[in-house]
Design a protein around this motif. Structure first.
Motif, PDB file in Angstrom:
ATOM      1  N   ALA A 185      14.697  -2.526  -0.598  1.00 47.80           N
ATOM      2  CA  ALA A 185      14.823  -3.124   0.734  1.00 47.80           C
ATOM      3  C   ALA A 185      13.494  -3.651   1.257  1.00 47.80           C
ATOM      4  O   ALA A 185      13.466  -4.463   2.182  1.00 47.80           O
ATOM      5  N   GLY A 186      12.387  -3.191   0.675  1.00 47.54           N
ATOM      6  CA  GLY A 186      11.075  -3.586   1.172  1.00 47.54           C
ATOM      7  C   GLY A 186      10.770  -2.936   2.507  1.00 47.54           C
ATOM      8  O   GLY A 186      10.382  -3.611   3.473  1.00 47.54           O
ATOM      9  N   VAL A 187      10.946  -1.609   2.559  1.00 46.47           N
ATOM     10  CA  VAL A 187      10.746  -0.873   3.817  1.00 46.47           C
ATOM     11  C   VAL A 187       9.963   0.405   3.545  1.00 46.47           C
ATOM     12  O   VAL A 187      10.190   1.091   2.546  1.00 46.47           O
TER      13      VAL A 187
ATOM     14  N   ILE B 273       7.901  -4.535   4.666  1.00 46.72           N
ATOM     15  CA  ILE B 273       6.734  -5.005   3.930  1.00 46.72           C
ATOM     16  C   ILE B 273       7.115  -6.248   3.131  1.00 46.72           C
ATOM     17  O   ILE B 273       8.280  -6.461   2.804  1.00 46.72           O
ATOM     18  N   ASP B 274       6.123  -7.047   2.827  1.00 47.48           N
ATOM     19  CA  ASP B 274       6.345  -8.321   2.143  1.00 47.48           C
ATOM     20  C   ASP B 274       6.445  -8.124   0.629  1.00 47.48           C
ATOM     21  O   ASP B 274       6.027  -7.074   0.101  1.00 47.48           O
ATOM     22  N   PRO B 275       6.984  -9.098  -0.110  1.00 47.80           N
ATOM     23  CA  PRO B 275       7.141  -8.981  -1.562  1.00 47.80           C
ATOM     24  C   PRO B 275       5.860  -8.647  -2.327  1.00 47.80           C
ATOM     25  O   PRO B 275       5.895  -7.817  -3.243  1.00 47.80           O
ATOM     26  N   PRO B 276       4.707  -9.260  -2.021  1.00 43.34           N
ATOM     27  CA  PRO B 276       3.487  -8.881  -2.750  1.00 43.34           C
ATOM     28  C   PRO B 276       3.132  -7.404  -2.576  1.00 43.34           C
ATOM     29  O   PRO B 276       2.679  -6.756  -3.525  1.00 43.34           O
TER      30      PRO B 276
ATOM     31  N   LEU C  47       3.112  -1.756  -4.797  1.00 46.78           N
ATOM     32  CA  LEU C  47       3.630  -0.385  -4.790  1.00 46.78           C
ATOM     33  C   LEU C  47       4.351  -0.064  -6.096  1.00 46.78           C
ATOM     34  O   LEU C  47       4.272   1.066  -6.591  1.00 46.78           O
ATOM     35  N   ARG C  48       5.055  -1.033  -6.663  1.00 44.69           N
ATOM     36  CA  ARG C  48       5.713  -0.815  -7.959  1.00 44.69           C
ATOM     37  C   ARG C  48       4.665  -0.484  -9.031  1.00 44.69           C
ATOM     38  O   ARG C  48       4.853   0.422  -9.844  1.00 44.69           O
TER      39      ARG C  48
END
Length: 213
Positions: free
Chosen positions: A44-46, A75-78, A83-84
């Protein structure tokens, strides 16, 4: 900001991510070090911020946030990708000890098994040394201010900025960032003024008398 982030990443990937997240989230230093993987939703990007790692008379403890509220910050995709990669690094780091990453693993830890979050005070000192080498007069807390001012000057509404920072309402945000809100408001005035139709007022003769109201 670019110089600070680049220098932090050059020093260590985990340190660079901490500085990056602090600026992106606008969170307090103890809120960032209190993050565990259960707080990160990469799909979700959270990021969920509901705990704070602080020093009390008896030592360091994890407690609720300063405002006693949980907040979810997008949070944004970059940032998601960073984080990944950090999670992959954590998996590799713990695998050397025969351990695995779980939802309760801390994102930032100085212990080999990542069983305890980093001391926020040590991060403040490390940041001070970093910026001193760069000859930049700032402190770790200013990353929070950076996030707020960048958002406000970009035109993000006060309520959203206050929510990201964890302020109970916009009053605290307005008190600390009034100058930036004023600048955004002046920009808004220019926007709405530029969208108004051109008014062609009729010319009045010297002898014309205005009609009574």
């Amino acid at each position: 900001m670019a110089r600070i982030v680049e220098a932090a990443w050059d020093a260590a990937a985990e340190w660079g991510l901490y500085v990056w997240l602090s600026a992106v989230l606008g969170a307090r230093r103890g809120e960032v070090v209190a993050l565990q993987w259960e707080d990160i939703d990469l799909t979700a990007g959270v990021v969920r911020l509901d705990e704070n790692y602080v020093r009390v008379p008896g030592g360091m403890v994890v407690k609720d946030t300063k405002t006693h509220q949980m907040r979810r910050v997008s949070i944004d995709p970059p940032t998601v990708e960073l984080l990944r990669q950090h999670r992959a690094d954590c998996v590799e780091r713990l695998a050397l000890l025969g351990l695995t990453v779980t939802d309760r693993t801390w994102l930032f830890s100085a212990t080999p098994d990542m069983s305890r979050p980093r001391d926020p005070s040590s991060l403040t000192r490390r940041y001070a040394r970093l910026v001193a080498k760069l000859d930049i007069d700032t402190g770790l807390k200013e990353l929070r201010h950076y996030s707020a001012t960048e958002l406000l000057t970009a035109g993000v509404d006060l309520r959203t900025v206050a929510g990201r920072l964890g302020h109970g309402d916009g009053t605290t945000t307005l008190r600390h960032y009034a100058a930036w809100v004023t600048a955004a408001d002046e920009g808004a005035a220019g926007v709405i003024g530029g969208r108004m139709p051109v008014v062609r007022r009729p010319q009045r003769n010297a002898g014309d008398v205005a009609e009574p109201a």
